[in-house]
Motif scaffolding. Sequence first.
Motif, PDB file in Angstrom:
ATOM      1  N   SER A 134      40.334  40.909  36.381  1.00  0.00           N
ATOM      2  CA  SER A 134      40.979  39.874  36.923  1.00  0.00           C
ATOM      3  C   SER A 134      40.471  38.645  35.741  1.00  0.00           C
ATOM      4  N   ALA A 135      41.183  37.727  35.831  1.00  0.00           N
ATOM      5  CA  ALA A 135      41.099  36.481  34.958  1.00  0.00           C
ATOM      6  C   ALA A 135      39.842  35.846  35.317  1.00  0.00           C
ATOM      7  N   ARG A 156      46.690  31.763  29.977  1.00  0.00           N
ATOM      8  CA  ARG A 156      47.951  32.616  30.392  1.00  0.00           C
ATOM      9  C   ARG A 156      47.684  34.098  30.262  1.00  0.00           C
ATOM     10  N   PHE A 157      46.419  34.380  30.586  1.00  0.00           N
ATOM     11  CA  PHE A 157      45.946  35.839  30.618  1.00  0.00           C
ATOM     12  C   PHE A 157      46.678  36.499  31.646  1.00  0.00           C
ATOM     13  N   GLY A 158      47.008  35.887  32.689  1.00  0.00           N
ATOM     14  CA  GLY A 158      48.062  36.753  33.626  1.00  0.00           C
ATOM     15  C   GLY A 158      49.358  37.256  33.179  1.00  0.00           C
ATOM     16  N   TYR A 219      42.007  43.690  26.776  1.00  0.00           N
ATOM     17  CA  TYR A 219      42.153  43.277  28.344  1.00  0.00           C
ATOM     18  C   TYR A 219      43.343  42.915  28.711  1.00  0.00           C
ATOM     19  N   MET A 220      43.542  43.401  30.118  1.00  0.00           N
ATOM     20  CA  MET A 220      44.891  43.474  30.752  1.00  0.00           C
ATOM     21  C   MET A 220      44.510  43.022  32.095  1.00  0.00           C
ATOM     22  N   PRO A 221      45.302  42.157  32.855  1.00  0.00           N
ATOM     23  CA  PRO A 221      45.043  41.675  34.051  1.00  0.00           C
ATOM     24  C   PRO A 221      44.930  42.882  35.089  1.00  0.00           C
ATOM     25  N   PHE A 222      44.150  42.845  36.153  1.00  0.00           N
ATOM     26  CA  PHE A 222      43.804  43.878  36.835  1.00  0.00           C
ATOM     27  C   PHE A 222      44.984  44.511  37.615  1.00  0.00           C
TER      28      PHE A 222
END
Length: 428
Positions: A134-135, A156-158, A219-222
């Motif tokens: 998660s972010a 904007r990671f999501g 890394y990717m959103p959960f």
Amino acid sequence: MARTPPPFAPFEWMIAWRYLRARRAEGGVSVMTWISLIGITLAVFALIATLSVRSGFRAEFVDTILGSNAHVTVYSSARVDEQGRTQRTFEDYTERAQAVAELPGVERAAPLVKGQVMANANGRNAGVEVFGISAEDLQGIRRVVDPETGYGDLARFGEGIALGSGVARELGVDVGDQVKLISPDGVKTAFGVSPRVKAYEVVWVFTAGRYDIDRTRAYMPFDEAQLYFNREGAADELEVMVDDPETVDAMAPAIQQAAGQGALVWTWQDASGGFLRALEVEDNVMFVILSVLVLIATMNIVSGLIMLVKNKGRDIGILRTMGLTEGSVLRVFFICGAFTGVIGTLLGVILGCLFAIYIDPIFSFVNYVAGGGVWDPAVRGIYALPAKLQWGDVFAAMALSLGLSFIVTIFPARRAARMNPVEALRYE
């Protein structure tokens, strides 16, 4: 009644200083004394430089581990589901993470989804290990979110992914570019499992400080990772961060118990303990070898002092007949020998401290002279040669050098003190 002068009286220092200042033709300081001075200086410098690089390398290595990896990883033991498939995931990961996070000494516990994929962009491919997180939990990984080493927009990671600088360089992409992730474990069809291909925008590029991390991690959103890796409603493991990573082994049983039934733990010391122990053994061996080097350098004091005693035999005889005691003569020549050790040690400490403080420009100069490629991060893991000056290491080097210098000086000084004044003046 004559009063006995105290040890190291002013006249003893005066005589020793005259001998040290005397020209060689007068039987003063010999070339061997200068050699021993230079030898002690270089030996102490090498010892402090090695200890500082050792401390810096370990500190940098451990910091990159703790700053970009979980201190404790909680994963599930293998179990067989109703379809006969082996599973190692947590379905109740929220409850387990909350129970672990409530333990004293635990900073946070975050569920993760992990998977290995192939990244493709600009006709280039790279193997990547994807962490679904998660972010909010990503903000707790300081080496990844550090704005001094990373760039982009984490807000904007999501909407995209965070990519290691090594992966970005390998693929030739930057913030705002699209990267295709290809997973062999994709959609299940009547003809088997087809690869899953999906494009993501790069919103953040990070440099964790470790070549193997920057070259392989993303890394990717959960929530997106759950969909991409077919982990709907499940997590592969829990990432646990603690307040004091050095005591993580003592906390491991409590974390395993709080994580619930079927949970297993793997600490950062389990993962890197072998390397750190090998580093410690290497450090001890290097300290012993360099201590021998210091001993060899201090042994040169003996040669120079023996020559000085031989040249000053007549003076010793005269001083003894004038009433100087054996102790006074011993202290005079002890001061002559110890002076070399003290000056050499101080010069070595100064050079060693300067080396540790200015290691970056020194290393850059060496790398420039050698034409580059002196330090290969692919082999050594970190990007530069670090040095950390610790006063304990400096004091240890000083104590070793001064102690050896004083000890070896005693023997020729005792020989001078026991010289018979009659024999010394017989042929004068």
